[in-house]
Structures are given as C-alpha cells and as structure tokens.
Design a protein around this motif. Structure first.
Motif, PDB file in Angstrom:
ATOM      1  N   LEU A 103       0.821  -1.201   0.000  1.00 42.17           N
ATOM      2  CA  LEU A 103       0.000   0.000   0.000  1.00 42.17           C
ATOM      3  C   LEU A 103       0.858   1.255   0.000  1.00 42.17           C
ATOM      4  O   LEU A 103       1.932   1.278   0.617  1.00 42.17           O
ATOM      5  CB  LEU A 103      -0.915   0.021   1.226  1.00 42.17           C
ATOM      6  N   LYS A 104       0.365   2.263  -0.651  1.00 42.70           N
ATOM      7  CA  LYS A 104       1.013   3.572  -0.654  1.00 42.70           C
ATOM      8  C   LYS A 104      -0.041   4.615  -0.313  1.00 42.70           C
ATOM      9  O   LYS A 104      -1.165   4.555  -0.801  1.00 42.70           O
ATOM     10  CB  LYS A 104       1.625   3.875  -2.020  1.00 42.70           C
ATOM     11  N   LYS A 105       0.330   5.568   0.525  1.00 39.55           N
ATOM     12  CA  LYS A 105      -0.599   6.644   0.858  1.00 39.55           C
ATOM     13  C   LYS A 105      -0.470   7.729  -0.205  1.00 39.55           C
ATOM     14  O   LYS A 105       0.608   8.294  -0.406  1.00 39.55           O
ATOM     15  CB  LYS A 105      -0.308   7.207   2.243  1.00 39.55           C
ATOM     16  N   ILE A 106      -1.566   8.021  -0.872  1.00 45.13           N
ATOM     17  CA  ILE A 106      -1.533   8.945  -2.008  1.00 45.13           C
ATOM     18  C   ILE A 106      -2.264  10.249  -1.719  1.00 45.13           C
ATOM     19  O   ILE A 106      -2.246  11.164  -2.545  1.00 45.13           O
ATOM     20  CB  ILE A 106      -2.143   8.287  -3.266  1.00 45.13           C
ATOM     21  N   LYS A 107      -2.907  10.338  -0.558  1.00 41.31           N
ATOM     22  CA  LYS A 107      -3.645  11.554  -0.219  1.00 41.31           C
ATOM     23  C   LYS A 107      -3.361  11.936   1.211  1.00 41.31           C
ATOM     24  O   LYS A 107      -3.440  11.095   2.114  1.00 41.31           O
ATOM     25  CB  LYS A 107      -5.153  11.340  -0.408  1.00 41.31           C
ATOM     26  N   SER A 108      -2.991  13.180   1.432  1.00 44.12           N
ATOM     27  CA  SER A 108      -2.767  13.642   2.797  1.00 44.12           C
ATOM     28  C   SER A 108      -4.100  13.679   3.542  1.00 44.12           C
ATOM     29  O   SER A 108      -5.125  14.087   2.983  1.00 44.12           O
ATOM     30  CB  SER A 108      -2.136  15.035   2.793  1.00 44.12           C
ATOM     31  N   ASN A 127     -12.404  10.383   6.904  1.00 46.45           N
ATOM     32  CA  ASN A 127     -11.101  10.995   6.654  1.00 46.45           C
ATOM     33  C   ASN A 127     -10.174  10.147   5.776  1.00 46.45           C
ATOM     34  O   ASN A 127      -9.512  10.673   4.878  1.00 46.45           O
ATOM     35  CB  ASN A 127     -10.428  11.323   7.994  1.00 46.45           C
ATOM     36  N   PRO A 128     -10.084   8.803   5.976  1.00 51.78           N
ATOM     37  CA  PRO A 128      -9.132   8.013   5.177  1.00 51.78           C
ATOM     38  C   PRO A 128      -9.626   7.615   3.793  1.00 51.78           C
ATOM     39  O   PRO A 128      -8.868   7.003   3.028  1.00 51.78           O
ATOM     40  CB  PRO A 128      -8.924   6.751   6.040  1.00 51.78           C
ATOM     41  N   VAL A 129     -10.878   7.914   3.461  1.00 53.76           N
ATOM     42  CA  VAL A 129     -11.446   7.439   2.192  1.00 53.76           C
ATOM     43  C   VAL A 129     -10.624   7.956   1.011  1.00 53.76           C
ATOM     44  O   VAL A 129     -10.351   9.154   0.895  1.00 53.76           O
ATOM     45  CB  VAL A 129     -12.917   7.884   2.061  1.00 53.76           C
ATOM     46  N   GLY A 130     -10.211   7.038   0.143  1.00 52.14           N
ATOM     47  CA  GLY A 130      -9.445   7.392  -1.038  1.00 52.14           C
ATOM     48  C   GLY A 130      -7.999   7.739  -0.793  1.00 52.14           C
ATOM     49  O   GLY A 130      -7.320   8.250  -1.692  1.00 52.14           O
ATOM     50  N   ALA A 131      -7.492   7.427   0.406  1.00 49.69           N
ATOM     51  CA  ALA A 131      -6.132   7.851   0.768  1.00 49.69           C
ATOM     52  C   ALA A 131      -5.057   6.862   0.356  1.00 49.69           C
ATOM     53  O   ALA A 131      -3.875   7.190   0.423  1.00 49.69           O
ATOM     54  CB  ALA A 131      -6.042   8.096   2.274  1.00 49.69           C
ATOM     55  N   PHE A 132      -5.435   5.651  -0.087  1.00 47.21           N
ATOM     56  CA  PHE A 132      -4.440   4.612  -0.324  1.00 47.21           C
ATOM     57  C   PHE A 132      -4.530   4.051  -1.745  1.00 47.21           C
ATOM     58  O   PHE A 132      -5.586   4.058  -2.375  1.00 47.21           O
ATOM     59  CB  PHE A 132      -4.609   3.481   0.692  1.00 47.21           C
ATOM     60  N   GLN A 133      -3.402   3.524  -2.169  1.00 46.75           N
ATOM     61  CA  GLN A 133      -3.302   2.882  -3.484  1.00 46.75           C
ATOM     62  C   GLN A 133      -2.503   1.602  -3.326  1.00 46.75           C
ATOM     63  O   GLN A 133      -1.487   1.572  -2.623  1.00 46.75           O
ATOM     64  CB  GLN A 133      -2.609   3.818  -4.463  1.00 46.75           C
ATOM     65  N   ALA A 156      -8.006  -2.267   3.710  1.00 47.51           N
ATOM     66  CA  ALA A 156      -8.525  -3.569   3.283  1.00 47.51           C
ATOM     67  C   ALA A 156      -9.334  -3.441   2.001  1.00 47.51           C
ATOM     68  O   ALA A 156      -9.229  -4.280   1.088  1.00 47.51           O
ATOM     69  CB  ALA A 156      -9.370  -4.177   4.394  1.00 47.51           C
ATOM     70  N   LYS A 157     -10.136  -2.392   1.899  1.00 52.38           N
ATOM     71  CA  LYS A 157     -10.919  -2.163   0.682  1.00 52.38           C
ATOM     72  C   LYS A 157      -9.999  -1.980  -0.523  1.00 52.38           C
ATOM     73  O   LYS A 157     -10.245  -2.545  -1.606  1.00 52.38           O
ATOM     74  CB  LYS A 157     -11.806  -0.939   0.854  1.00 52.38           C
ATOM     75  N   THR A 158      -8.928  -1.227  -0.336  1.00 52.70           N
ATOM     76  CA  THR A 158      -7.974  -0.984  -1.418  1.00 52.70           C
ATOM     77  C   THR A 158      -7.292  -2.286  -1.850  1.00 52.70           C
ATOM     78  O   THR A 158      -7.134  -2.547  -3.052  1.00 52.70           O
ATOM     79  CB  THR A 158      -6.911   0.033  -0.971  1.00 52.70           C
ATOM     80  N   LEU A 159      -6.898  -3.112  -0.890  1.00 57.46           N
ATOM     81  CA  LEU A 159      -6.258  -4.379  -1.204  1.00 57.46           C
ATOM     82  C   LEU A 159      -7.204  -5.327  -1.928  1.00 57.46           C
ATOM     83  O   LEU A 159      -6.808  -6.029  -2.867  1.00 57.46           O
ATOM     84  CB  LEU A 159      -5.739  -5.026   0.081  1.00 57.46           C
TER      85      LEU A 159
END
Length: 248
Positions: free
Chosen positions: A159-164, A179-185, A211-214
C-alpha cells in the motif's frame, strides 16, 4: 510446540532481554516481554469477533460493529489500549524507541499463533512520505517486519498513501470514518490472503480503507492484527484533547 515456539524459546535462551522494565526502568526478574508486574499489559481476551477490540458484555460483537461494517474480514488486537500500552506506543512513535518493537511483536505473535488464519504475507498501514521522513520510520512497518522475521512469512509493502489526511486524533467520530477514504493505493502484485499490521486500532476506519484498497487490487481475504485497540467504551464521538493519545 510448533516451529515458531521452538525458535523463540531458543532466541530467548541465548539472547535474554535486560533486567530492567522497558516502561518504568525498575529492576525485575527475566521477562519475555520486558515488563515488570506493575507495568504488565492487559491482554485483550474479551474481544469482538469482528473487529477484535476489547468489548463489554457477553455478546460476540461490540457496539461499534452493530453500527457499521468494515472491509477487513477479521481482526485481533494483542492488548487493551490502557496507560501502559499507550506509553509504549507513544515512545515508539514519537521517541524513536524502536527497540520496543521486539516486545510489541511478541504480544502480537502470541495472538497470531492462536488464530486459524491462513495467509500468504504480511503488509502494513502506510504513512505519507512527509511523516515517514520526519519520524525516520513507519512503526507499523517495523512491527510487520518483526513478525515476518519471527514467522518466516514474507512482508510486502502493498500500500502507498496517495492523499494527505488530517490527524485522526483531531477529529470527531464521524469525521474519522470518512477521513481516510481514497487515501491509499495498492502497489505491486497483491496476494490472495493478507494480514494487515498496525500499532493501534481506534475506529478501524483506516484499516478498513486499506482492506478495501487491497481487495480491489485482487486480495480475497484481509485480516487485521494490531498491537493494541481502544476498548469499546472509549471509542469517543469528539476529538481527543491530547493528539498523542490516538492516531486512528
């Protein structure tokens, strides 16, 4: 005794910890966890079968899981986020006390060994580049690497965090959930069964988004394992006063 237990019994025999408590510094008899009786942590034994947090009452699930769903399949936390656990987490995150990972991962390993989870690898909740550069490390990554070493299971940075995002501790409950929605890739090839590692679970919003991103990237099952979790009655609806008390 399985291979993990044999390995760690030998390590503890050959390389015992010091004789001072890692929290208060008082002299003590040998302890695998490095804690004296006064500072010993509260094990998370009465836990929610869904999110793994310490719950109240005799039901299978906590009140939080009755209010919302999460994207990870199952979760466990080794200890309850009481003052002693809070002290350890703060010192690791803000005091460069990386040696605490040894003790913390031992607690987590104990929990992992009593699950029926089948998994291909560990991964961890990422932090943004700015925070990692300032701190010098990601504490969740250190815990995942320690568990990888102790179990010989690979650890991958998936995982990579793509949004502050705003500091979760500054937010109320509803804000923490969004707050974390859409923050990971997701990055790289994502295995089928994964154990996601983090230090503390508060609402579980960050772990759920990971988990959703994975799963969108190909994972079928994502488990969550944390060192500590905030107990059910302490999941609050307003920002905390001390931003070091909670992170997620």
């Amino acid at each position: 005794m399985n291979k993990f237990e044999v390995k760690h019994e030998l390590v503890n025999l050959l390389f015992p910890d010091g004789i001072k408590c890692i929290i208060c510094g008082r002299e003590m008899h040998f302890s695998r966890y490095g804690l004296c009786d006064k500072c010993k942590l509260e094990l998370n034994e009465n836990y929610c079968l869904r999110c793994g947090r310490h719950k109240v009452g005799i039901g299978d699930y906590c009140g939080e899981c009755a209010r919302r769903s999460v994207m990870f399949d199952e979760a466990r936390s080794a200890v309850v986020y009481t003052e002693s656990a809070r002290s350890i987490v703060r010192r690791l995150k803000f005091g460069n006390a990386r040696y605490l990972v040894t003790s913390m991962s031992e607690y987590m390993l104990d929990v992992l060994m009593f699950t029926d989870w089948e998994y291909d690898c560990f991964t961890f909740v990422p932090v943004d580049d700015k925070r990692k550069k300032r701190r010098g490390y990601n504490q969740a990554e250190l815990l995942a690497e320690a568990l990888s070493f102790k179990t010989t299971t690979p650890c991958y940075p998936l995982l990579k965090k793509i949004k502050s995002t705003q500091n979760q501790a500054r937010l109320g409950r509803e804000e923490r959930l969004t707050n974390p929605v859409g923050a990971f890739q997701a990055v790289g090839t994502v295995p089928d069964h994964i154990v996601l590692i983090d230090d503390v679970m508060t609402t579980g919003a960050t772990a759920s988004e990971c988990a959703k991103t994975l799963k969108r990237a190909g994972a079928n099952v994502v488990y969550l394992l944390t060192f500590a979790s905030v107990p059910e009655q302490a999941v609050i609806d307003k920002p905390v006063q001390n931003i070091r008390d909670f992170r997620r």
